[in-house]
Enzyme design. Structure first.
Site, PDB file in Angstrom:
ATOM      1  CE1 TYR A  99      -3.401   2.793   0.500  1.00 21.53           C
ATOM      2  CE2 TYR A  99      -2.391   3.184   2.647  1.00 21.53           C
ATOM      3  CZ  TYR A  99      -3.263   3.565   1.638  1.00 21.53           C
ATOM      4  OH  TYR A  99      -3.996   4.719   1.764  1.00 21.53           O
ATOM      5  N   PRO A 152      -0.257  14.357   3.543  1.00 21.78           N
ATOM      6  CG  PRO A 152      -2.250  14.895   2.435  1.00 21.78           C
ATOM      7  CD  PRO A 152      -0.819  15.334   2.583  1.00 21.78           C
ATOM      8  N   GLY A 154      -2.866   8.135   4.495  1.00 23.45           N
ATOM      9  CA  GLY A 154      -3.862   7.456   5.317  1.00 23.45           C
ATOM     10  C   GLY A 154      -3.324   6.224   6.028  1.00 23.45           C
ATOM     11  CD  GLN A 202      -6.790  14.160   2.132  1.00 24.87           C
ATOM     12  OE1 GLN A 202      -6.752  13.320   3.032  1.00 24.87           O
ATOM     13  NE2 GLN A 202      -7.580  14.035   1.074  1.00 24.87           N
ATOM     14  CE1 TYR A 204      -8.284  11.530  -1.349  1.00 22.63           C
ATOM     15  CE2 TYR A 204      -8.099  10.354   0.725  1.00 22.63           C
ATOM     16  CZ  TYR A 204      -7.587  10.690  -0.511  1.00 22.63           C
ATOM     17  OH  TYR A 204      -6.385  10.183  -0.913  1.00 22.63           O
ATOM     18  CB  THR A 230      -7.106  15.177  -2.036  1.00 21.23           C
ATOM     19  OG1 THR A 230      -6.132  15.485  -1.036  1.00 21.23           O
ATOM     20  CG2 THR A 230      -6.471  14.267  -3.076  1.00 21.23           C
ATOM     21  CE  LYS A 304      -1.560  15.728  -1.298  1.00 17.62           C
ATOM     22  NZ  LYS A 304      -1.969  14.414  -1.782  1.00 17.62           N
ATOM     23  CB  SER A 326       0.029  16.418  -5.612  1.00 20.22           C
ATOM     24  OG  SER A 326       0.128  15.072  -5.164  1.00 20.22           O
ATOM     25  CG  HIS A 328      -2.859  10.633  -4.579  1.00 15.63           C
ATOM     26  ND1 HIS A 328      -3.970  11.379  -4.294  1.00 15.63           N
ATOM     27  CD2 HIS A 328      -2.785   9.710  -3.586  1.00 15.63           C
ATOM     28  CE1 HIS A 328      -4.548  10.929  -3.184  1.00 15.63           C
ATOM     29  NE2 HIS A 328      -3.837   9.917  -2.735  1.00 15.63           N
ATOM     30  CG  ASP A 359       2.933  15.615  -3.156  1.00 14.17           C
ATOM     31  OD1 ASP A 359       2.742  15.289  -4.343  1.00 14.17           O
ATOM     32  OD2 ASP A 359       2.035  15.546  -2.298  1.00 14.17           O
ATOM     33  N   GLY A 361       7.953  12.096  -5.249  1.00 14.29           N
ATOM     34  CA  GLY A 361       9.286  11.563  -5.548  1.00 14.29           C
ATOM     35  C   GLY A 361      10.432  12.308  -4.901  1.00 14.29           C
ATOM     36  NE  ARG A 383       4.931   5.468  -2.788  1.00 17.63           N
ATOM     37  CZ  ARG A 383       4.435   6.288  -3.720  1.00 17.63           C
ATOM     38  NH1 ARG A 383       5.000   7.478  -3.925  1.00 17.63           N
ATOM     39  NH2 ARG A 383       3.390   5.939  -4.438  1.00 17.63           N
TER      40      ARG A 383
HETATM   41  C1  LIG Z   1       0.479   5.183   1.636  1.00 14.94           C
HETATM   42  C2  LIG Z   1       0.014   6.494   1.097  1.00 14.94           C
HETATM   43  C3  LIG Z   1      -1.208   6.992   1.488  1.00 14.94           C
HETATM   44  C4  LIG Z   1      -1.652   8.222   0.992  1.00 14.94           C
HETATM   45  N1  LIG Z   1      -2.842   8.709   1.445  1.00 14.94           N
HETATM   46  C5  LIG Z   1      -3.250   9.919   0.999  1.00 14.94           C
HETATM   47  C6  LIG Z   1      -4.444  10.494   1.513  1.00 14.94           C
HETATM   48  O1  LIG Z   1      -5.125   9.914   2.356  1.00 14.94           O
HETATM   49  N2  LIG Z   1      -4.804  11.721   1.038  1.00 14.94           N
HETATM   50  C7  LIG Z   1      -4.063  12.403   0.102  1.00 14.94           C
HETATM   51  O2  LIG Z   1      -4.421  13.509  -0.298  1.00 14.94           O
HETATM   52  N3  LIG Z   1      -2.917  11.871  -0.388  1.00 14.94           N
HETATM   53  C8  LIG Z   1      -2.497  10.662   0.049  1.00 14.94           C
HETATM   54  N4  LIG Z   1      -1.319  10.156  -0.404  1.00 14.94           N
HETATM   55  C9  LIG Z   1      -0.494  10.964  -1.338  1.00 14.94           C
HETATM   56  C10 LIG Z   1       0.465  11.867  -0.542  1.00 14.94           C
HETATM   57  O3  LIG Z   1      -0.218  12.876   0.137  1.00 14.94           O
HETATM   58  C11 LIG Z   1       1.478  12.525  -1.458  1.00 14.94           C
HETATM   59  O4  LIG Z   1       0.796  13.221  -2.470  1.00 14.94           O
HETATM   60  C12 LIG Z   1       2.463  11.545  -2.085  1.00 14.94           C
HETATM   61  O5  LIG Z   1       2.763  10.499  -1.204  1.00 14.94           O
HETATM   62  C13 LIG Z   1       3.744  12.270  -2.452  1.00 14.94           C
HETATM   63  O6  LIG Z   1       4.611  11.441  -3.149  1.00 14.94           O
HETATM   64  P1  LIG Z   1       5.818  10.627  -2.475  1.00 14.94           P
HETATM   65  O7  LIG Z   1       5.199   9.504  -1.696  1.00 14.94           O
HETATM   66  O8  LIG Z   1       6.568  10.143  -3.670  1.00 14.94           O
HETATM   67  O9  LIG Z   1       6.594  11.568  -1.596  1.00 14.94           O
HETATM   68  C14 LIG Z   1      -0.867   8.929   0.068  1.00 14.94           C
HETATM   69  C15 LIG Z   1       0.370   8.424  -0.323  1.00 14.94           C
HETATM   70  C16 LIG Z   1       0.817   7.225   0.187  1.00 14.94           C
HETATM   71  C17 LIG Z   1       2.170   6.729  -0.240  1.00 14.94           C
END
Ligand SMILES: Cc1cc2nc3c(=O)[nH]c(=O)nc-3n(C[C@H](O)[C@H](O)[C@H](O)COP(=O)(O)O)c2cc1C
Length: 431
Positions: A99, A152, A154, A202, A204, A230, A304, A326, A328, A359, A361, A383
């Site tokens: 996940y 953010p 989850g 954040q 949804y 988001t 976002k 973003s 995501h 955000d 990477g 991550r």
């Molecule tokens: C495990 C996981 C859960 C995430 N859950 C949400 C979330 O609940 N709401 C949201 O807006 N973005 C969520 N994201 C996206 C992050 O907010 C963010 O945009 C993204 O992780 C940035 O990229 P990076 O992981 O490469 O740093 C999630 C990302 C991951 C990896």
């Protein structure tokens, strides 16, 4: 291009056997222990630091006496965020690790985020006084000591029993802005208590307005000053890596999932509302939703998930307070478009009228530097801190943030840019 992970090498198998015997292996309450070495053999997520296939025989890099470099046995021993990723791969149960790691399709977009950052180089200027560094950033009148934000994410109790509380304490310890997910596994009130001040929240949206209204009212009452809406997941996404990892994980985790399936239990922020799982998709949401939100709250609204200047302009027209570039983390559209490449057109369209956050990477201080150089006011990570959390709990998150701050400071000094304001388009190049 898709990265195809090969089956575990003998080195990796040895390494995982060693880990299986080590005290590093944490378990999640209600779950059977993870089974190291059960990584799926399809397109795989480990480690995401490797963005260019094919994987070398030793995926962890050259190591003269053979085998993999030892895993850090404590948070302080991690040298970069990828060390945390390697530990988390062994401590977080396979489906939950999947996940974290998953993007969509063959991971083109997630890998694209990294590849685009790696294509940018830094243009170092010499003989500049860098004896004092200024990494402060002001967002909505509040000053933060660092531009590095906790994105953010989850379900953090799926990665460590202390979940969002550990993240909140770690972020607070060094003054990082934290954004709490709607699908948090810990209620906003508890997270605010752990942090000692309200976090940003954040949102949804749901297709049931009364649910959205109840959630917004709850976070407003909890004192959260900002709603981060988001908008990049209107109706699910094609998360194949998650599916592959989940198939290797036969635990039944009734503390988080409804018996007999993978569907999650109702998340804390939806408890006490009329929420039903079908409400989670919002394919009918349009820009009019911003007006609806404005009618029920005076909180700042950040949008976002934007990737184009057209949408940035629409966001400004709708009175948005800040824009978050973003995709995501490569978990929404499988476009292959990197956020760092979408950033300049958005920053130009915004022209400093509202803050821009990016955000996707960002793994090193030099990446954060590149985000600022391309026009972001602040850069969020997802991550990396989840790996720290999964690996060592709060100390792991603290260490990840410390590594990123330190690397950013080193980069700023070496590039001859003593303040964030002095980092600009001429601080980087391509080709
Ligand atoms: C495990 C996981 C859960 C995430 N859950 C949400 C979330 O609940 N709401 C949201 O807006 N973005 C969520 N994201 C996206 C992050 O907010 C963010 O945009 C993204 O992780 C940035 O990229 P990076 O992981 O490469 O740093 C999630 C990302 C991951 C990896």
């Amino acid at each position: 291009m898709a990265h195809r992970a090969s089956p575990p090498t003998p080195d990796r198998r040895r390494f995982l056997r060693w880990l299986a015997a080590s005290p590093l292996l944490a378990t999640i309450p209600g779950c059977a222990p993870p089974r190291p070495g059960t990584a799926p053999s399809g397109s795989g997520p480990l480690p995401t630091g490797q963005s260019t296939p094919p994987a070398p025989a030793n995926p962890l890099g050259p190591f003269s006496h053979g085998g993999a470099p030892p895993l850090p046995s404590e948070a302080a021993a991690a040298l970069d965020v990828f060390d945390m990723e390697r530990v988390a791969a062994t401590t977080v149960p396979p489906a939950h690790f999947g996940y974290i790691q998953t993007g969509v399709d063959g991971e083109e977009t997630q890998l694209g985020n990294r590849a685009a950052l790696e294509r940018i180089h830094i243009r170092a200027r010499r003989l500049v006084d860098v004896s004092r560094l200024d990494t402060r950033v002001t967002l909505f009148g509040r000053e933060w000591p660092t531009p590095i934000i906790i994105a953010p994410c989850g379900s953090q109790k799926g990665f460590h029993p202390e979940g969002e509380l550990a993240t909140a304490r770690a972020a607070q310890a060094a003054g990082h802005l934290q954004v709490l997910s709607t699908v948090t596994s810990t209620a906003v009130e508890e997270v605010n208590d752990a942090r000692g001040e309200p976090v940003w929240y954040q949102l949804y949206a749901t297709s049931n307005w009364s649910v959205t209204e109840a959630v917004v009212e709850r976070v407003r009452a909890a004192g959260c000053p900002v709603i981060v809406l988001t908008v990049d997941l209107p109706g699910g996404s094609n998360r194949l890596t998650l599916e592959r990892w989940s198939r290797t994980d036969d635990r039944t985790c009734v503390s988080c999932h409804r018996p007999g399936g993978r569907a999650p239990t109702v998340k804390p922020m939806f408890q006490g509302t009329e929420y039903r799982p079908a409400d989670f998709r919002t394919p009918g949401m349009t820009w009019d939703f911003i007006g609806q939100l404005r009618e029920i709250t005076d909180q700042r609204i950040v949008v976002k998930g934007l990737m184009t200047h057209e949408d940035a302009r629409l966001a400004l027209e709708h009175g948005i307070d800040a824009i978050w570039v973003s995709n995501h983390g490569g978990r929404s559209e499988g476009s292959g478009q990197a956020t760092i490449d979408a950033l300049p057109e958005i920053a130009n369209a915004v022209n400093r009228r509202v803050p821009v956050i990016v955000d996707g990477g960002f793994r090193r201080g030099s990446d954060i530097f590149k985000g600022i150089a391309r026009g972001a006011d602040a850069v969020a990570v997802g991550r990396p801190y989840l790996w720290g959390l999964g690996a060592f709990g709060q100390p792991g998150v603290e260490r990840v943030l410390e590594i990123l701050r330190r690397e950013l400071a080193i980069t700023m000094r070496l590039a001859g840019t003593p303040s964030l304001a002095s980092i600009g388009a001429s601080s980087i190049g391509t080709g």
